[in-house]
Design an enzyme around this catalytic site. Structure first.
Site, PDB file in Angstrom:
ATOM      1  N   LYS A 133       0.721  -1.371  -0.158  1.00 19.59           N
ATOM      2  CA  LYS A 133       0.040   0.188  -0.452  1.00 19.59           C
ATOM      3  C   LYS A 133       1.225   1.480  -0.573  1.00 19.59           C
ATOM      4  O   LYS A 133       0.680   2.066  -0.888  1.00 19.59           O
ATOM      5  CB  LYS A 133      -1.573  -0.179   1.302  1.00 19.59           C
ATOM      6  CG  LYS A 133      -1.632  -1.040   1.368  1.00 19.59           C
ATOM      7  CD  LYS A 133      -3.279  -1.099   1.300  1.00 19.59           C
ATOM      8  CE  LYS A 133      -3.856  -2.064   1.042  1.00 19.59           C
ATOM      9  NZ  LYS A 133      -4.122  -2.722  -0.813  1.00 19.59           N
TER      10      LYS A 133
ATOM     11  N   GLU B 109      -3.980  10.125   7.977  1.00 20.16           N
ATOM     12  CA  GLU B 109      -4.844  10.895   6.573  1.00 20.16           C
ATOM     13  C   GLU B 109      -5.708  11.375   7.265  1.00 20.16           C
ATOM     14  O   GLU B 109      -6.381  11.089   8.643  1.00 20.16           O
ATOM     15  CB  GLU B 109      -5.188  10.076   5.864  1.00 20.16           C
ATOM     16  CG  GLU B 109      -4.222   8.739   4.755  1.00 20.16           C
ATOM     17  CD  GLU B 109      -5.156   7.716   3.799  1.00 20.16           C
ATOM     18  OE1 GLU B 109      -4.446   7.177   3.145  1.00 20.16           O
ATOM     19  OE2 GLU B 109      -6.568   7.695   4.232  1.00 20.16           O
TER      20      GLU B 109
ATOM     21  N   HIS C 190     -16.337  -4.257   4.768  1.00 20.92           N
ATOM     22  CA  HIS C 190     -15.786  -4.580   3.599  1.00 20.92           C
ATOM     23  C   HIS C 190     -15.910  -5.230   2.622  1.00 20.92           C
ATOM     24  O   HIS C 190     -15.383  -6.012   1.503  1.00 20.92           O
ATOM     25  CB  HIS C 190     -14.237  -4.324   4.492  1.00 20.92           C
ATOM     26  CG  HIS C 190     -14.012  -3.733   5.182  1.00 20.92           C
ATOM     27  ND1 HIS C 190     -13.992  -2.086   4.529  1.00 20.92           N
ATOM     28  CD2 HIS C 190     -13.875  -3.937   6.315  1.00 20.92           C
ATOM     29  CE1 HIS C 190     -13.781  -1.554   5.618  1.00 20.92           C
ATOM     30  NE2 HIS C 190     -13.958  -2.185   6.546  1.00 20.92           N
TER      31      HIS C 190
ATOM     32  N   ARG D 283      -6.729  -7.662 -10.913  1.00 20.93           N
ATOM     33  CA  ARG D 283      -7.164  -8.395 -11.554  1.00 20.93           C
ATOM     34  C   ARG D 283      -8.235  -8.010 -12.106  1.00 20.93           C
ATOM     35  O   ARG D 283      -8.645  -6.444 -11.486  1.00 20.93           O
ATOM     36  CB  ARG D 283      -7.433 -10.162 -10.277  1.00 20.93           C
ATOM     37  CG  ARG D 283      -8.393  -8.581  -9.526  1.00 20.93           C
ATOM     38  CD  ARG D 283      -9.184  -9.730  -7.876  1.00 20.93           C
ATOM     39  NE  ARG D 283      -9.418  -9.126  -7.758  1.00 20.93           N
ATOM     40  CZ  ARG D 283      -9.830  -8.383  -6.638  1.00 20.93           C
ATOM     41  NH1 ARG D 283      -8.307  -8.086  -6.711  1.00 20.93           N
ATOM     42  NH2 ARG D 283     -10.339  -7.246  -5.710  1.00 20.93           N
TER      43      ARG D 283
HETATM   44  C1  MV4 Z   1     -10.794   5.821   5.227  1.00 24.58           C
HETATM   45  C2  MV4 Z   1     -11.981   5.863   4.605  1.00 24.58           C
HETATM   46  C3  MV4 Z   1     -12.157   7.315   5.462  1.00 24.58           C
HETATM   47  N1  MV4 Z   1     -11.458   8.401   5.299  1.00 24.58           N
HETATM   48  N2  MV4 Z   1      -9.543   7.103   4.942  1.00 24.58           N
HETATM   49  C4  MV4 Z   1     -11.266   1.096   4.169  1.00 24.58           C
HETATM   50  C5  MV4 Z   1     -10.349  -0.393   3.401  1.00 24.58           C
HETATM   51  C6  MV4 Z   1      -9.973   0.383   2.397  1.00 24.58           C
HETATM   52  N3  MV4 Z   1     -10.408   0.262   1.617  1.00 24.58           N
HETATM   53  C7  MV4 Z   1      -9.433   2.642   2.818  1.00 24.58           C
HETATM   54  N4  MV4 Z   1     -10.750   1.905   3.368  1.00 24.58           N
HETATM   55  C8  MV4 Z   1     -11.273   3.796   3.977  1.00 24.58           C
HETATM   56  N5  MV4 Z   1     -10.399   4.443   3.957  1.00 24.58           N
HETATM   57  C9  MV4 Z   1     -10.222   7.635   4.950  1.00 24.58           C
HETATM   58  N6  MV4 Z   1      -9.036   8.692   5.498  1.00 24.58           N
HETATM   59  C10 MV4 Z   1     -12.982   5.069   4.368  1.00 24.58           C
HETATM   60  C11 MV4 Z   1     -12.825   3.925   4.455  1.00 24.58           C
HETATM   61  C12 MV4 Z   1     -13.214   2.700   4.243  1.00 24.58           C
HETATM   62  C13 MV4 Z   1     -14.268   2.590   2.999  1.00 24.58           C
HETATM   63  C14 MV4 Z   1     -13.867   2.864   1.720  1.00 24.58           C
HETATM   64  C15 MV4 Z   1     -14.219   2.219   0.555  1.00 24.58           C
HETATM   65  C16 MV4 Z   1     -14.865   1.710   0.305  1.00 24.58           C
HETATM   66  C17 MV4 Z   1     -15.849   1.345   1.895  1.00 24.58           C
HETATM   67  C18 MV4 Z   1     -15.310   1.447   3.079  1.00 24.58           C
HETATM   68  C19 MV4 Z   1     -15.317   1.199   4.009  1.00 24.58           C
HETATM   69  C20 MV4 Z   1     -14.882   1.506   5.615  1.00 24.58           C
HETATM   70  C21 MV4 Z   1     -14.221   2.635   5.713  1.00 24.58           C
END
Ligand code: MV4
Length: 670
Positions: A116, A200, A235, A292
């Site tokens: 990441k 972040e 997720h 993928r």
């Molecule tokens: C975040 C966020 C809010 N703010 N980053 C969840 C796992 C990874 N894909 C990144 N994720 C998130 N990062 C910041 N700065 C909220 C999430 C997040 C999320 C992001 C996309 C799809 C579903 C999610 C579910 C919970 C939290």
């Protein structure tokens, strides 16, 4: 183009790849574990090779066995699907070394996107926007605290080695930062063996918007629009759609170009997805790149008119991209629902069982249409499924049953079609999420495109409280199914044999059905004019207009309704216009087998046939000892001793048809 490919996967993605390969005239080799020996993908492929025992680590993750199978079968390429080895750089490298084409990106690209923090650094260099934050090497707590203050609270602390939501901590204000940081670092060290974190700005109502990119081996890279995958639960994506509601052409181009920059930055080849997190005002930031083909690729295919698996095969075989960016048009709107064998009422626990019944709406399978018809005529309903009616869903792998994808000229039409399709998708035999999906697509927030990743959690009240009330119609259809099955079992025409009807009198019969709302004691009255259903004080004339398969059409009082009623052991699954009610038939046998204390006779509680006599006259038996078995309504029912005592006489022999109420056994209590 390849002559033969091996699909190193199972379930619906294996079937999906085989369907397209077949359309292109490419021979296919399936691989399977012992749990999948009779699976659909094995039946669809031209050849199949056993990998080993059911656990994935002994089968679908055995890259060495898979590669050997490909070489032995003379396959020129391997399609990894998704999950399993699809993002395993060692497997991709092993394929390259063995001269077998890995249908996907080069191993180096998989490696670059696997970390990441490395991916973020690459994106920053490529000018792709990142969430405002700090992801440097200096992990000094005082520095991280200063960075958090610079970013502005609330902030999110993320484990650099984490992913998929693991190792994330929201810090609302500065006073909590130090303790939150310490606990994140401890968790990251424990879970990932790497205590490094990044900080972040926390986006409070983010949307998950991802761009489908495709790059060929000649330097071309295009994007095929975006998908909104915000409707997730822990997720795990539940609903996906394309295009993203509210997306503007300008922002689509900006995100698409950023995604292609990301792909070029790592020398990408093949299908890839660049995931962004977006704020309500549209600002978007790179999250990660998936190297993928994604589960949700069909929504992109439905609005762009492409077959992305065909593109994968062509690009892997060295051909140029079938379309240039200017040729890619988006038409209409598509929504995908993932049908899972899981139990929403029990925390979405994965469910196992057998697809005793799997009715589907009219649809096309896998690609828009088998002959690759011109794009702008996508079939409105598509189902990608790796299982068939009767198949078992086993606990070894992802419990996906199928993907249901609906296309419309606009989102409202796609949504209407999704609702109608879900109403016609009937699964009996194992817990599944169809009822939950129906509530979700009908939910005002989703229907109104008020999307963000917290939707399901925020709407949980409306999504999880299944109303226990059972409609009068559902009860009537439950009864009708029982009567129809009895009549069919008696061999008579369902509705001329008034098996309960007596000359000049009306005859009443009890039927007890149990639902989450409680016990429903019903009475069916066989009168000269036909049947009347008594529900408490309410009498309802009931006539069956049609009984074909699971389909029943009834006249209830003045109304006529149709429904599908599926029987599974003592469960009656009533599907009426998108509502699914489950009724349990309270086994009248068990009730009746309590016997009649006065006469000492055990009577047949319903018409049927004696299929076994288990004791002899004169036998002394203990309470509960099985005495006789009769078959009624396609089920076996055991007549057991209601108490300790002696069998005085057996009044019927094996093979005898018995009427309801007939004395079967004379019994004397001890
Ligand atoms: C975040 C966020 C809010 N703010 N980053 C969840 C796992 C990874 N894909 C990144 N994720 C998130 N990062 C910041 N700065 C909220 C999430 C997040 C999320 C992001 C996309 C799809 C579903 C999610 C579910 C919970 C939290």
């Amino acid at each position: 183009m390849f002559r033969k490919i091996l699909i190193a996967n199972r379930g619906e993605i294996a079937c999906r790849v085989i369907a397209t390969a077949r359309r292109l005239g490419v021979a296919t080799v399936a691989v399977y574990s012992d749990a999948d020996a009779s699976a659909r993908h094995v039946a669809m492929a031209d050849e199949a090779v056993r990998l080993g025992p059911a656990p994935a680590r002994d089968s679908y993750l055995r890259g060495d066995v898979i590669l050997a199978a490909a070489r032995a079968a003379g396959a020129q390429a391997i399609h990894p699907g998704y999950g399993f080895l699809s993002e395993n750089e060692d497997f991709a490298a092993a394929c390259e070394a063995a001269g077998v084409v890995f249908i996907g990106p080069p191993a180096s690209a998989i490696r670059a996107m696997g970390s990441k923090s490395e991916a973020k650094a690459l994106m920053e260099a490529a000018g792709v926007p990142l969430v405002p934050g700090y992801h440097g090497a200096d992990q000094e707590p005082a520095l991280l605290a200063r960075e958090a203050a610079r970013i502005g609270y609330p902030v999110l602390i993320k484990a650099s080695a984490g992913g998929g939501g693991k190792g994330m901590r929201v810090v609302p204000s500065a006073v909590e930062f130090e303790s939150a940081l310490a606990s994140c670092q401890r968790e990251a060290a424990a879970s990932f063996g790497d205590a490094r974190v990044l900080v972040e700005r926390y986006l409070t109502r983010p949307r998950h918007i991802e761009i489908q990119v495709f790059a060929d081996r000649h330097g071309a890279c295009v994007y095929l629009g975006e998908r909104d995958c915000s409707v997730q639960r822990r997720h795990q994506k539940v609903l996906e759609e394309a295009p993203a509601p509210g997306m503007t052409p300008e922002r689509r181009a900006a995100m698409g170009e950023a995604a292609c920059s990301a792909a070029r930055a790592v020398g990408y080849v093949g299908a890839g997805t660049v995931e962004f997190i977006a704020e309500p005002d549209g600002r978007f930031y790179f999250m990660e790149m998936n190297t993928r083909l994604q589960v949700e690729h069909p929504v992109t295919e439905m609005i762009t008119g492409t077959d992305l698996v065909e593109w994968q095969l062509r690009v892997a075989a060295g051909e140029p991209l079938p379309l240039a960016q200017a040729d890619i048009e988006l038409k209409g709107h598509a929504i995908e629902a993932r049908i899972y064998a899981e139990n929403p009422e029990r925390g979405f626990l994965p469910a196992t069982g057998t697809l005793e019944h799997f009715a589907q709406p009219p649809h096309v399978a896998f690609v828009r249409n088998a002959d690759g018809e011109a794009f702008h005529a996508p079939a409105p309903v598509r189902i990608d499924s790796g299982v068939r009616p009767g198949d078992a869903i086993n606990p070894y792998y992802d419990p996906m049953i199928a993907k249901l994808i609906c296309w419309g000229e606009d989102r409202d039409q796609a949504l209407a079609r999704m609702r109608a399709a879900l109403a016609e998708l009937h699964i009996v035999g194992l817990a599944n999420n169809v009822d939950f999906l129906e509530r979700l697509v009908a939910n005002p927030a989703f229907a109104g495109a008020d999307l963000d990743t917290g939707l399901i959690e925020r709407e949980r009240e409306r999504l999880f409280t299944t109303e226990p009330a059972i409609s009068e119609e559902a009860l009537a259809f439950g009864c009708a199914r029982v009567l129809a099955d009895e009549a069919a079992a008696a061999g008579g025409d369902p509705w001329s044999a008034r098996n309960g009807w007596r000359l000049n009198t009306s005859y009443r019969r009890q039927l007890s059905l149990r639902s989450p709302a409680g016990l429903h004691e019903l009475e069916i009255e066989y009168g000269r004019e036909g049947l009347t259903l008594h529900l408490g004080k309410h009498a309802l004339p009931l006539a069956v207009l049609e009984a074909e398969g699971t389909r029943l059409a009834l006249r209830l009082g003045e109304r006529t309704r149709a429904a599908d009623v599926v029987r599974s052991r003592d469960e009656l699954h009533v599907f009426i216009g998108g509502r699914h009610s489950v009724l349990n038939l309270v086994d009248a046998i068990a009730q009746a087998a309590g016997g009649d204390a006065d006469t000492g006779q055990l009577a047949a509680p319903m018409p049927g046939k004696v299929v076994a006599v288990l004791v002899a006259a004169g036998a002394q038996v203990a309470k509960g000892t099985p005495l006789l078995v009769m078959e009624a309504m396609k089920m076996e029912h055991t007549i057991a001793a209601p108490a300790d005592g002696q069998v005085q006489a057996l009044l019927y022999a094996v093979g005898d048809q018995v009427a309801e109420g007939a004395a079967l056994v004379e019994f004397e209590r001890a």
